[in-house]
Design a protein around this motif. Structure first.
Motif, PDB file in Angstrom:
ATOM      1  N   THR A 105       0.822  -1.216   0.000  1.00 53.06           N
ATOM      2  CA  THR A 105       0.000   0.000   0.000  1.00 53.06           C
ATOM      3  C   THR A 105       0.851   1.259   0.000  1.00 53.06           C
ATOM      4  OG1 THR A 105      -0.181   0.034   2.421  1.00 53.06           O
ATOM      5  CG2 THR A 105      -1.908  -1.155   1.200  1.00 53.06           C
ATOM      6  N   GLY A 106       2.130   1.133   0.339  1.00 53.20           N
ATOM      7  CA  GLY A 106       3.007   2.296   0.325  1.00 53.20           C
ATOM      8  C   GLY A 106       3.210   2.882  -1.057  1.00 53.20           C
ATOM      9  N   VAL A 107       2.894   2.106  -2.099  1.00 49.50           N
ATOM     10  CA  VAL A 107       3.075   2.606  -3.461  1.00 49.50           C
ATOM     11  C   VAL A 107       2.008   3.621  -3.839  1.00 49.50           C
ATOM     12  CG1 VAL A 107       1.663   0.909  -4.704  1.00 49.50           C
ATOM     13  CG2 VAL A 107       3.743   1.787  -5.770  1.00 49.50           C
ATOM     14  N   PHE A 108       0.898   3.645  -3.096  1.00 46.70           N
ATOM     15  CA  PHE A 108      -0.215   4.527  -3.453  1.00 46.70           C
ATOM     16  C   PHE A 108      -0.037   5.921  -2.860  1.00 46.70           C
ATOM     17  CE2 PHE A 108      -2.198   0.266  -3.598  1.00 46.70           C
ATOM     18  CZ  PHE A 108      -2.549   0.265  -4.936  1.00 46.70           C
ATOM     19  N   TYR A 128      -4.989  21.678 -15.503  1.00 48.43           N
ATOM     20  CA  TYR A 128      -3.780  21.278 -14.774  1.00 48.43           C
ATOM     21  C   TYR A 128      -2.549  21.396 -15.675  1.00 48.43           C
ATOM     22  CZ  TYR A 128      -7.221  19.124 -11.619  1.00 48.43           C
ATOM     23  OH  TYR A 128      -8.269  18.873 -10.764  1.00 48.43           O
ATOM     24  N   ILE A 129      -2.248  22.595 -16.115  1.00 41.66           N
ATOM     25  CA  ILE A 129      -1.184  22.776 -17.092  1.00 41.66           C
ATOM     26  C   ILE A 129       0.191  22.632 -16.460  1.00 41.66           C
ATOM     27  CG2 ILE A 129      -0.121  24.424 -18.689  1.00 41.66           C
ATOM     28  CD1 ILE A 129      -2.694  23.005 -19.623  1.00 41.66           C
ATOM     29  N   ASP A 130       0.378  23.089 -15.227  1.00 41.27           N
ATOM     30  CA  ASP A 130       1.674  22.906 -14.570  1.00 41.27           C
ATOM     31  C   ASP A 130       2.062  21.431 -14.575  1.00 41.27           C
ATOM     32  OD1 ASP A 130       2.061  25.539 -14.009  1.00 41.27           O
ATOM     33  OD2 ASP A 130       1.364  25.446 -11.955  1.00 41.27           O
ATOM     34  N   GLU A 131       1.136  20.603 -14.154  1.00 39.35           N
ATOM     35  CA  GLU A 131       1.425  19.173 -14.069  1.00 39.35           C
ATOM     36  C   GLU A 131       1.644  18.562 -15.447  1.00 39.35           C
ATOM     37  OE1 GLU A 131      -1.438  15.550 -13.036  1.00 39.35           O
ATOM     38  OE2 GLU A 131      -0.622  16.544 -11.275  1.00 39.35           O
ATOM     39  N   SER A 132       0.733  18.848 -16.371  1.00 35.86           N
ATOM     40  CA  SER A 132       0.842  18.243 -17.699  1.00 35.86           C
ATOM     41  C   SER A 132       2.113  18.711 -18.401  1.00 35.86           C
ATOM     42  CB  SER A 132      -0.386  18.572 -18.535  1.00 35.86           C
ATOM     43  OG  SER A 132      -0.601  19.964 -18.608  1.00 35.86           O
ATOM     44  N   LEU A 178       3.420   8.429 -22.012  1.00 32.90           N
ATOM     45  CA  LEU A 178       2.587   9.202 -22.923  1.00 32.90           C
ATOM     46  C   LEU A 178       1.206   8.569 -23.094  1.00 32.90           C
ATOM     47  CD1 LEU A 178       2.386  11.629 -24.806  1.00 32.90           C
ATOM     48  CD2 LEU A 178       3.285  10.198 -26.646  1.00 32.90           C
ATOM     49  N   ARG A 179       1.121   7.257 -22.984  1.00 31.88           N
ATOM     50  CA  ARG A 179      -0.198   6.612 -23.084  1.00 31.88           C
ATOM     51  C   ARG A 179      -1.122   7.136 -21.988  1.00 31.88           C
ATOM     52  NH1 ARG A 179      -0.043   0.356 -23.141  1.00 31.88           N
ATOM     53  NH2 ARG A 179      -2.056   0.545 -24.194  1.00 31.88           N
ATOM     54  N   ILE A 180      -0.593   7.349 -20.792  1.00 30.08           N
ATOM     55  CA  ILE A 180      -1.407   7.933 -19.718  1.00 30.08           C
ATOM     56  C   ILE A 180      -1.817   9.347 -20.105  1.00 30.08           C
ATOM     57  CG2 ILE A 180      -1.393   8.761 -17.334  1.00 30.08           C
ATOM     58  CD1 ILE A 180       0.372   6.435 -16.581  1.00 30.08           C
ATOM     59  N   GLY A 181      -0.846  10.175 -20.469  1.00 30.37           N
ATOM     60  CA  GLY A 181      -1.140  11.576 -20.773  1.00 30.37           C
ATOM     61  C   GLY A 181      -2.101  11.733 -21.943  1.00 30.37           C
ATOM     62  N   TRP A 182      -1.918  10.928 -23.006  1.00 35.08           N
ATOM     63  CA  TRP A 182      -2.781  11.039 -24.175  1.00 35.08           C
ATOM     64  C   TRP A 182      -4.205  10.622 -23.836  1.00 35.08           C
ATOM     65  CZ3 TRP A 182      -1.841  13.619 -28.426  1.00 35.08           C
ATOM     66  CH2 TRP A 182      -2.622  13.397 -29.570  1.00 35.08           C
ATOM     67  N   ALA A 183      -4.340   9.649 -22.926  1.00 35.10           N
ATOM     68  CA  ALA A 183      -5.672   9.166 -22.549  1.00 35.10           C
ATOM     69  C   ALA A 183      -6.410  10.163 -21.659  1.00 35.10           C
ATOM     70  CB  ALA A 183      -5.561   7.815 -21.847  1.00 35.10           C
ATOM     71  N   LEU A 195      -1.908   8.548 -10.749  1.00 38.29           N
ATOM     72  CA  LEU A 195      -1.560   8.667 -12.168  1.00 38.29           C
ATOM     73  C   LEU A 195      -0.231   9.394 -12.330  1.00 38.29           C
ATOM     74  CD1 LEU A 195      -5.141   9.575 -13.371  1.00 38.29           C
ATOM     75  CD2 LEU A 195      -3.869   7.581 -14.179  1.00 38.29           C
ATOM     76  N   GLY A 196      -0.019  10.420 -11.514  1.00 37.97           N
ATOM     77  CA  GLY A 196       1.248  11.136 -11.560  1.00 37.97           C
ATOM     78  C   GLY A 196       2.405  10.278 -11.096  1.00 37.97           C
ATOM     79  N   ALA A 197       2.191   9.514 -10.023  1.00 35.15           N
ATOM     80  CA  ALA A 197       3.249   8.635  -9.527  1.00 35.15           C
ATOM     81  C   ALA A 197       3.598   7.570 -10.562  1.00 35.15           C
ATOM     82  CB  ALA A 197       2.809   7.978  -8.220  1.00 35.15           C
ATOM     83  N   ALA A 198       2.584   7.041 -11.244  1.00 37.11           N
ATOM     84  CA  ALA A 198       2.838   6.049 -12.292  1.00 37.11           C
ATOM     85  C   ALA A 198       3.643   6.669 -13.431  1.00 37.11           C
ATOM     86  CB  ALA A 198       1.507   5.501 -12.818  1.00 37.11           C
TER      87      ALA A 198
END
Length: 857
Positions: A450-453, A587-591, A572-577, A555-558
């Motif tokens: 659970t520490g991964v979350f 959320y432009i700073d993050e993206s 990129l598959r995460i970001g594109w989705a 999602l950010g940690a992944a």
């Protein structure tokens, strides 16, 4: 009657809520029965047109029935319905409009290939309405379930709002984590802190103490108590998710639902938004980013009506800070000899242990036989709430005497290299280690994983990171919940308090399988992003955006892990989705951070993925006002997309390039590029792009002197957005249509289009667009000579606008054709006193008040 009750209506026991059902009678006969069954199941009354009153005219019947109903349910398929001889609209449309003021639930049957265009227009009106719940369904059975759940939620929500919401607000006043358990033993602290916030009017109050002492729980309880003193509400800012000191402004902006850009500091946007607000910010876990304290001080100076309630393990050391050191709960001295009632009354640590022990085992009672070990446990744990809760959670398995003995025997052995920590912080860590050792082996293994979350998780995510394990995940998770190491949360999720999560991370770091766990975590959230993608920019989008938002830290940690391990294509598959989440929530700073990291590894990308990353980079630059970089990114992306035969990416590149050409005055080239992009979007079934291109082509047609073509394209943009549930496309279409109508001198048409767009922007939480629409309303009012109203609306607009929001909207919509006098001229005409009073009134309107002001003809 006596006792002052004569002026009150006393309802008879058979009073029930009436639900008016609006639909065509024959086309949706089965669906009407499904709704009737759902309403009956909730013991409400169904009101239907065909129920009676035959001698009366149809319009008189449904008007009378609506007047006696408390909830409106509309069901729509393909038919627009019957139009009476003296009417220009159908009874279906009339019923919907007459129901304003009632809670409205609308259900649209899909697919509907032959839907009447007039019904399409009505559904576009529905989609733009701030106060309507809108769902899609395919069968009567699905409809019955949706109606039953929505009615139950509506009744529950409205009861809740009568207790929390205040007049003039749209409902979302208090946004802090909900507590599952009562706050025990903090009555004195709440009184003292309430006085400091309400009477002393401090602007920065920091609750200081070690992890586990209960700072966050006390802060949220205090926020609930004083919320009524902050007209603009309470917001919760969790800094444990910040990507270092530089990411603090981004977390504040996200908590306030502000769009950011790469060209403006996030704190600048936050300051601009909060400048005129009267709001309470609960800022949690500041110790993670202590270097950001000067930024918070500057924010509070810029926004004098804002109060910050901070939790931290150490003071922020700011000039205006007032520090309150949260004490442990009171434990009984060694020589205590008194009766049980006095013990529980005087010693809050004992009360907490008893409360949590009874929550774990209803049979537990404080007795003469167990009082001494309970006193010993609370003394041994120093009155630290988290440690006490961990010990009390063991009561179903161990009697208090055995818990006390184990604590005495084992805690002194569990140093873990942490003996340089302060005593109470060491107590929490050692109690965590003790509780961990008492877990079954499978639960210990799960706890480390659970520490991964980050920011919570659901059962599916836990099962994913444990894929291939030999133990039963659900049973192990139950053990963690029983041990109070994991808490069930709303939305079928689980969370861990910060101290527990950090300890789980330690256990994960010591696990030989840590890399594989992180790989499985990343793979799960890639799959989750891909699962969400087809639902975004559709009528289901709000639900999925909220789901993605809840897991944004994961999602950010992944994404971070995939970049760290050299897999930019997977990142990129995460970001594109999930780009609609970044885009619609701003959320432009993050993206920008993630896309930059992906492009740093561009050599590992295929031409197709490289093109997509460049389109994303160009889009971020576009809404940040960095036009030259955006042009370059889109031009390169266009070439790569064509080489890779990726028409969707090519369309996304061509559209902005067409807008640049139009901005440069080259309307012929702009039209060519946009028509080419439009065809690619049609072939790729990208409805949100089709709507956006209709708006842009329509504006070019207007500039070229063809207002009829402009109106056709803008009507098509509204229609396509309504069919696909595309909120951003609808906002752009409504604003662009208002620009065209205002420039043509059609003030009434511009007002109608602006109001529809404003309501939709407010409903979707798009505060950037809210400010844009209100500024246009202010200009219309000034052009009509209603100068006092223009001032109020301009002030309301300014209270929602930020530097980034202006850049964002410049990228999407044409400039407003100013018709009214400027604010400086209005000030001269009204005089300083009248102008300033009107400005203050406008700043205090809030969202609901601003919409009501704009809606007035």
């Amino acid at each position: 009657m006596t006792g002052g009750t004569s002026d009150r209506l006393i309802l008879t026991p058979d009073q029930r809520v009436r639900v008016f059902v609006s639909s065509t009678l024959t086309e949706l006969a089965a669906e009407r029965e499904a709704v009737r069954a759902a309403v009956d199941r909730l013991h409400l009354l169904t009101v239907m047109f065909e129920a009676g009153a035959r001698p009366h005219a149809p319009r008189d019947v449904y008007r009378s029935y609506l007047a006696q109903s408390q909830i409106f349910v509309g069901i729509y398929d393909e038919s627009y319905g019957w139009i009476g001889p003296d009417s220009t609209i159908s009874g279906l449309a009339d019923e919907y409009r007459l129901a304003r003021g009632l809670p409205r639930l609308v259900y649209v049957k899909e697919p509907a290939p032959d839907r009447d265009p007039r019904l399409v227009d009505l559904l576009a009106e529905v989609a733009a309405d701030l106060d309507v719940v809108r769902r899609r369904f395919r069968s009567p059975d699905e409809l019955r379930g949706l109606v039953e759940r929505d009615l139950a939620a509506l009744l529950s929500q409205r009861f809740h709002q009568t207790r929390q919401a205040r007049a003039g607000e749209p409902g979302e006043v208090l946004r802090v984590p909900s507590a599952r358990t009562p706050l025990v033993g903090r009555e004195h602290e709440l009184e003292v802190l309430t006085s400091r916030l309400t009477q002393d009017r401090v602007s920065l109050l920091t609750l200081v103490g070690p992890g586990g002492v209960g700072k966050t729980r006390l802060a949220t309880a205090l926020a609930e108590r004083v919320a009524c003193g902050y007209p603009d509400g309470v917001r919760f800012v969790d800094l444990s998710t910040a990507a270092g000191v530089d990411g603090v402004g981004e977390v504040f902006a996200r908590a306030l639902r502000l769009r950011t850009s790469d060209n403006v500091g996030s704190f600048d946007d936050v300051e601009s938004f909060l400048r005129a607000k009267r709001m309470l910010l609960v800022v949690d876990n500041f110790e993670h980013v202590a270097g950001a304290a000067p930024g918070l001080a500057a924010l509070l100076r810029a926004a004098p009506g804002v109060t910050a309630l901070v939790t931290s393990r150490a003071p922020l050391r700011l000039t205006d800070e007032r520090v309150y050191r949260v004490p442990p709960l009171r434990s009984a001295p060694q020589s205590t000899r008194t009766d049980l009632a006095t013990i529980t009354q005087r010693f809050s640590a004992v009360r907490l242990f008893v409360d949590r022990a009874r929550a774990a085992d209803r049979r537990f009672r404080l007795t003469d036989d167990n009082v001494e070990p309970v006193l010993e446990i609370t003394r041994r744990l120093g009155g630290v709430p988290l440690a006490i809760e961990l010990a009390a959670a063991r009561v179903p398995l161990l009697p208090p005497a055995q818990i006390a003995a184990l604590l005495d025997d084992q805690l002194s052995l569990l140093t873990g290299g942490q003996r340089d920590l302060p005593a109470r912080q060491r107590t929490v860590r050692d109690t965590l280690a003790w509780s961990y050792r008492l877990l079954p082996p499978d639960a210990r293994r799960l706890f480390a994983r659970t520490g991964v979350f980050t920011g919570g998780f659901d059962l599916a995510a836990v099962e994913a990171v444990c894929a291939g394990e030999s133990f039963d995940v659900f049973t192990a998770l139950e053990s963690l919940v029983d041990a109070a190491l994991v808490e069930p949360d709303e939305n079928d999720r689980f969370r861990m308090v910060d101290s527990v999560r950090l300890y789980a991370l330690e256990r994960l770091a010591a696990d030989d399988d840590a890399t594989a766990v992180r790989d499985r975590h990343a793979a799960h959230f890639v799959d989750f992003a891909l699962l969400a993608a087809p639902h975004l920019n559709t009528p289901d989008s709000p639900v999925w955006l909220d789901r993605l938002d809840r897991d944004l830290p994961n999602l950010g940690a992944a994404t971070d892990w995939l970049l760290e391990s050299g897999r930019p294509g997977e990142a990129l598959r995460i970001g594109w989705a999930i780009w609609p989440l970044w885009w619609q929530r701003g959320y432009i700073d993050e993206s920008r951070r993630y896309i930059s990291g992906i492009l740093d590894q561009a050599a590992r990308l295929s031409p197709k993925l490289h093109g997509r990353a460049l389109v994303a980079s160009g889009a971020m630059a576009l809404v940040s006002g960095q036009d030259e970089q955006a042009r370059g990114d889109f031009e390169r992306a266009r070439v790569l997309a064509r080489e890779a035969d990726d028409p969707v990416t090519e369309a996304r590149a061509l559209g902005p390039l067409g807008s640049f050409a139009s901005r440069d005055g080259d309307h012929e080239r702009a039209g060519q590029l946009l028509r080419e992009a439009y065809e690619l979007a049609i072939n790729g079934d990208q409805q949100w792009l089709i709507s956006l291109f209709h708006s842009r082509i329509g504006m070019i047609a207007y500039r070229e002197g063809d207002p009829a073509a402009a109106r056709r394209h803008l009507d098509d943009a509204v229609r396509v957005s309504a069919q696909g549930g595309d909120e951003l496309g609808m906002v752009v279409a409504r604003y662009t249509a208002a620009v065209v109508r205002s420039a043509d001198g059609d003030g009434a048409g511009a007002h109608h289009s602006l109001l529809a767009g404003l309501r939709l922007a407010a409903r979707s939480g798009d505060q950037a667009s809210v400010g844009l629409f209100l500024a246009a309303f202010a200009d219309l009012a000034g052009a009509d000579g209603r100068l006092d109203r223009a001032v109020r609306l301009a002030a309301a607009a300014a209270s929602f606008e930020t530097p980034s929001s202006k850049l964002w909207m410049r990228a999407y919509v044409p400039p407003w054709p100013v018709a009214g006098p400027g604010l400086a001229t209005i000030r001269v005409r009204l005089g300083d006193d009248v102008f300033d009073r009107g400005w203050r009134e406008g700043e205090r309107l809030g969202l609901r008040g601003a919409i009501d002001e704009a809606a007035r003809e």
